[in-house]
Design a protein around this motif. Structure first.
Motif, mmCIF file in Angstrom:
data_model
loop_
_atom_site.group_PDB
_atom_site.id
_atom_site.type_symbol
_atom_site.label_atom_id
_atom_site.label_comp_id
_atom_site.label_asym_id
_atom_site.label_seq_id
_atom_site.Cartn_x
_atom_site.Cartn_y
_atom_site.Cartn_z
ATOM 1 N N TYR A 214 0.969 -1.454 -0.035
ATOM 2 C CA TYR A 214 0.179 0.066 0.129
ATOM 3 C C TYR A 214 1.130 1.339 0.075
ATOM 4 C CZ TYR A 214 0.691 -0.642 4.486
ATOM 5 O OH TYR A 214 2.089 -0.492 5.872
ATOM 6 N N TYR A 215 0.413 2.079 -0.324
ATOM 7 C CA TYR A 215 1.667 3.305 -0.138
ATOM 8 C C TYR A 215 0.052 4.883 -0.461
ATOM 9 C CZ TYR A 215 3.896 7.340 -2.558
ATOM 10 O OH TYR A 215 4.438 8.552 -2.669
ATOM 11 N N VAL A 216 0.381 5.355 0.907
ATOM 12 C CA VAL A 216 -0.614 5.878 1.338
ATOM 13 C C VAL A 216 0.287 7.404 2.429
ATOM 14 C CG1 VAL A 216 -2.123 6.743 3.571
ATOM 15 C CG2 VAL A 216 -1.452 4.320 2.965
ATOM 16 N N GLN A 217 0.195 8.768 1.137
ATOM 17 C CA GLN A 217 0.634 9.667 1.408
ATOM 18 C C GLN A 217 0.458 11.150 1.624
ATOM 19 O OE1 GLN A 217 5.177 10.381 2.857
ATOM 20 N NE2 GLN A 217 3.733 8.917 3.844
ATOM 21 N N LEU A 218 0.465 12.250 1.396
ATOM 22 C CA LEU A 218 0.044 13.601 0.893
ATOM 23 C C LEU A 218 0.087 13.135 -1.125
ATOM 24 C CD1 LEU A 218 1.075 16.333 3.431
ATOM 25 C CD2 LEU A 218 -0.800 15.112 2.729
ATOM 26 N N THR A 225 -5.348 17.172 0.941
ATOM 27 C CA THR A 225 -5.698 15.976 0.559
ATOM 28 C C THR A 225 -4.350 14.855 0.627
ATOM 29 O OG1 THR A 225 -6.579 17.019 -1.344
ATOM 30 C CG2 THR A 225 -6.196 14.319 -1.681
ATOM 31 N N ILE A 226 -4.870 13.726 1.581
ATOM 32 C CA ILE A 226 -3.727 12.092 1.109
ATOM 33 C C ILE A 226 -4.703 11.393 0.626
ATOM 34 C CG2 ILE A 226 -3.737 9.955 2.730
ATOM 35 C CD1 ILE A 226 -3.938 11.450 5.298
ATOM 36 N N LEU A 248 -7.468 10.844 12.086
ATOM 37 C CA LEU A 248 -8.016 12.203 11.104
ATOM 38 C C LEU A 248 -9.083 11.950 10.451
ATOM 39 C CD1 LEU A 248 -5.159 12.544 9.428
ATOM 40 C CD2 LEU A 248 -5.602 14.754 10.753
ATOM 41 N N LYS A 249 -9.892 11.268 11.471
ATOM 42 C CA LYS A 249 -11.886 10.081 11.152
ATOM 43 C C LYS A 249 -11.561 10.411 9.739
ATOM 44 C CE LYS A 249 -13.640 13.203 15.116
ATOM 45 N NZ LYS A 249 -12.185 13.301 15.874
ATOM 46 N N ILE A 250 -10.591 9.733 9.306
ATOM 47 C CA ILE A 250 -10.787 8.705 7.461
ATOM 48 C C ILE A 250 -10.817 8.050 7.612
ATOM 49 C CG2 ILE A 250 -9.629 8.581 5.779
ATOM 50 C CD1 ILE A 250 -8.141 11.090 6.327
ATOM 51 N N LYS A 267 -9.642 14.301 1.412
ATOM 52 C CA LYS A 267 -9.328 15.918 2.044
ATOM 53 C C LYS A 267 -9.045 15.680 3.627
ATOM 54 C CE LYS A 267 -9.837 18.532 -1.909
ATOM 55 N NZ LYS A 267 -8.306 18.335 -1.977
ATOM 56 N N ALA A 268 -7.804 16.252 4.352
ATOM 57 C CA ALA A 268 -7.388 16.188 5.205
ATOM 58 C C ALA A 268 -6.578 17.406 5.366
ATOM 59 C CB ALA A 268 -6.759 15.035 5.114
ATOM 60 N N LYS A 269 -6.606 17.251 6.479
ATOM 61 C CA LYS A 269 -5.775 18.088 7.404
ATOM 62 C C LYS A 269 -4.487 18.275 8.364
ATOM 63 C CE LYS A 269 -7.636 22.841 5.976
ATOM 64 N NZ LYS A 269 -6.690 23.314 5.583
ATOM 65 N N PRO A 270 -3.839 17.330 8.234
ATOM 66 C CA PRO A 270 -3.074 16.734 9.221
ATOM 67 C C PRO A 270 -2.342 17.239 10.312
ATOM 68 C CG PRO A 270 -2.135 15.795 6.917
ATOM 69 C CD PRO A 270 -3.364 16.515 6.344
#
Ligand code: GCU
Length: 605
Positions: A214-218, A225-226, A248-250, A267-270
């Motif tokens: 898996y790949y999880v980044q901005l 955006t993640i 982040l409630k994702i 969308k996210a505001k980490p």
């Protein structure tokens, strides 16, 4: 048939066999520590085999029943000339050169054998995973040859479902660290070629269809955006997958395609990861019968003219180069604690950045650096005079690059993938490295691509970087040794720098040697005073470098090298460390610490 055609055919056959042998591999499983594993670390029986007697017969043909068969001596009438049962042992993980004095200089084959009890779990798949083995490993399970891995610093795994028996099982690994011209690295390096199963060996059990990668980044260029993807492995590839970042409630539910691949963005505001705030989030990748949990940070990295922007803010990379050699005992690092010792020394010097030279370090080195707030330059050992026209050499380099990026692409502190170090310029080398750079960008469009190039003195006192590779890399990164290999330290005072390109400049190596505790005048080489003066003058020179965005002096700790033989001075060690091989800080360490203190204030961090 001309010689050239014959050579081409031979090269293509070599490439075919290398690829086919590797065909036994299963694609790399990432984040192994988060999975159901059984460690095979510890005491392994070993046979030293300098003449490859365990693999080839006297006509140099691969044998059916070589040492990989791991046969027991059942009756006295059978001729046996090797048997693991009565052999000596080595500890895994660990290089063999530092485990037994007779192996100090050994380069060749050593066979490793582990027998262990294992009960395969019903309806689960089993994989055999190696963190790394230097340099070439052929793996056997219960007498069956699974395949050959080439490359000393990247993970590899085989599927062994159905091969494991209930009860006692045997794993045999033939490890050969002989150097070769066509290898990556090639025959000549300025570090010791530690051989062995140098990183951990584990059995991984997974559901029939599992979350392999898996790949999880901005998202590139969008700090709100993640984005990323998930790759399932198995037969039921259409099962839904959830990506959860609770803090982040994702919670996203994804529907993979026919290949088990699903992309996402949200969308996210980490709270952005940075060296001052190394914030990591728990990320769960979930299917109906698999959960893989990782700790992942989010940051942006980009260049703007000669600036490096981290989270949109200009950042100076206060770095240091590090070899993967343990403090004090000086063998290949094999534990998290040893990683932390070196990284804490870097932090103590005031670093926010480490160049992990000249090959991918162990996974924990990268993860601990991430936890400690250290940005990372990660590199493959395309070092010095590689065989640029050999297709198998290119494939090998690309495999190592791919495996490095596959393993560490979710480590947010990795900001630069480096594809080479001090490689001689030629059209063939440019083509080879341009392909590698394109490959790195195809695997990871976000991070920067670098290489340690070499400076040029265009006229007395005027230095530049004149390397077409600088058109391909995102940064102007090069090694320079004014004052050590190029003149004396006073030369730093009268040197200026100019560059034709507007990119961030990173000095990826500078420095000189000193024996800790050896004192004399500032022009007496190998004294601490010489090194200290060289660092003082180098820093004053570097302050005049236009577009300087980072430095990684060579090197944190004295390290073992077969090219450093001056008795009573080097004693097989490269003495450019700012810390000795016994952990003693030299005067130069404090010069760097002071400069980094100034830079922290200058960049107010
Ligand atoms: C080179 C090389 C290093 C080497 C160093 C040295 O720049 O990249 O691997 O150890 O110089 O000569 O000490």
């Amino acid at each position: 048939m001309t010689i050239t055609t014959m050579k081409k055919i031979m090269l293509l056959m070599a490439l075919w066999s290398a690829t086919m042998l590797s065909a036994q591999f299963a694609p790399q499983i990432i984040n192994v520590e988060a999975r159901k594993t059984t460690s095979l670390n510890g005491v392994w029986k070993t046979t030293v085999d300098p003449f490859e007697n365990g693999y080839y017969d006297y006509r140099w043909k691969p044998m059916k029943n070589g040492y990989g068969a791991d046969k027991d001596i059942t009756d006295k009438t059978t001729l046996y000339e090797q048997n693991f049962a009565n052999e000596r042992t080595l500890i895994v993980p660990g290089d063999w050169n530092t485990q037994r004095s007779e192996f100090y200089y050994y380069e060749g084959t050593i066979w490793y054998r582990k027998r262990f009890n294992f009960t395969p779990t019903e309806n689960k798949r089993t994989f055999l995973y190696f963190g790394a083995a230097n340099y070439e490993a052929i793996v056997f399970v219960n007498g069956k040859e699974l395949g050959k891995h080439i490359g000393g610093f990247t993970p590899f795994n085989f599927e062994v479902t159905g091969l494991m028996k209930k009860g006692e099982n045997s794993v045999v690994v033939k490890v050969d660290n002989k150097r070769a011209f066509e290898a990556v690295p090639t025959v000549n390096t300025d570090w010791w070629n530690y051989g062995g199963i140098t990183r951990g060996v584990t059995l991984i059990e997974t559901p029939a269809t599992f979350v392999r990668d898996y790949y999880v980044q901005l998202k590139k260029g969008d700090k709100n955006t993640i984005s990323g993807w998930v790759q399932l492995d198995g037969k039921q590839l259409d099962k839904s997958v959830n990506v959860e970042i609770p803090e982040l409630k994702i919670a996203l539910q994804l529907k993979p395609d026919a290949n088990g691949y699903a992309t996402f963005e949200c969308k996210a505001k980490p709270n952005y990861w940075s060296p001052e705030n190394p914030k990591l989030y728990t990320v769960n990748i979930v299917t109906d019968d698999d959960v893989v949990t990782d700790q992942i940070g989010f940051r942006t990295i980009e260049t703007q003219g000669t600036k490096i922007l981290l989270n949109g803010k200009e950042t100076f990379l206060r770095g240091i180069c590090i070899h993967e050699e343990a403090a004090f005992r000086n063998g290949r690092i094999f534990s998290k604690e040893e990683d932390i010792t070196l990284l804490e020394w870097a932090k103590d010097m005031g670093c926010n950045f480490v160049r992990l030279a000249h090959y991918p370090h162990n996974e924990q080195m990268v993860r601990q650096a991430e936890r400690l707030g250290l940005l990372v330059w990660s590199e493959i050992p395309v070092y010095w005079t590689i065989q640029w026209t050999n297709p198998a050499t290119y494939q090998n380099a690309e495999n190592q690059l791919t495996d490095m990026i596959t393993r560490d692409k979710n480590r947010t502190n990795v900001i630069i993938w480096s594809i080479a170090n001090e490689t001689p310029q030629s059209a063939e080398r440019f083509s080879f490295l341009s392909r590698l750079a394109a490959k790195a960008r195809s695997l990871d469009p976000v991070r920067l691509v670098g290489a340690a190039m070499e400076k040029e003195e265009v006229k007395p006192g005027l230095m530049t970087l004149k390397d077409e590779l600088s058109k391909v890399t995102d940064v102007l990164s090069f090694n320079q040794y004014v004052g050590w290999y190029d003149g004396l330290p006073e030369k730093c005072d009268r040197v200026n720098w100019t560059f034709s390109e507007q990119k961030p400049v990173i000095i990826s190596e500078f420095g000189g040697c000193a024996v800790f505790g050896m004192h004399g005048g500032t022009t007496d080489r190998f004294t601490e005073e010489f090194q200290e003066d060289l660092y003082i003058r180098s820093i004053n020179m570097l302050k005049r470098v236009p577009g300087l965005a980072g430095v990684t002096p060579w090197i944190l700790k004295d390290f073992r090298s077969p090219r450093r033989q001056m008795r009573d001075i080097q004693d097989d060690f490269n003495r450019k460390g700012v810390i000795s091989d016994k952990g003693e800080k030299k005067k130069s360490f404090f010069i760097m610490q002071k400069w980094y203190e100034e830079l922290k204030k200058q960049y107010n961090k």
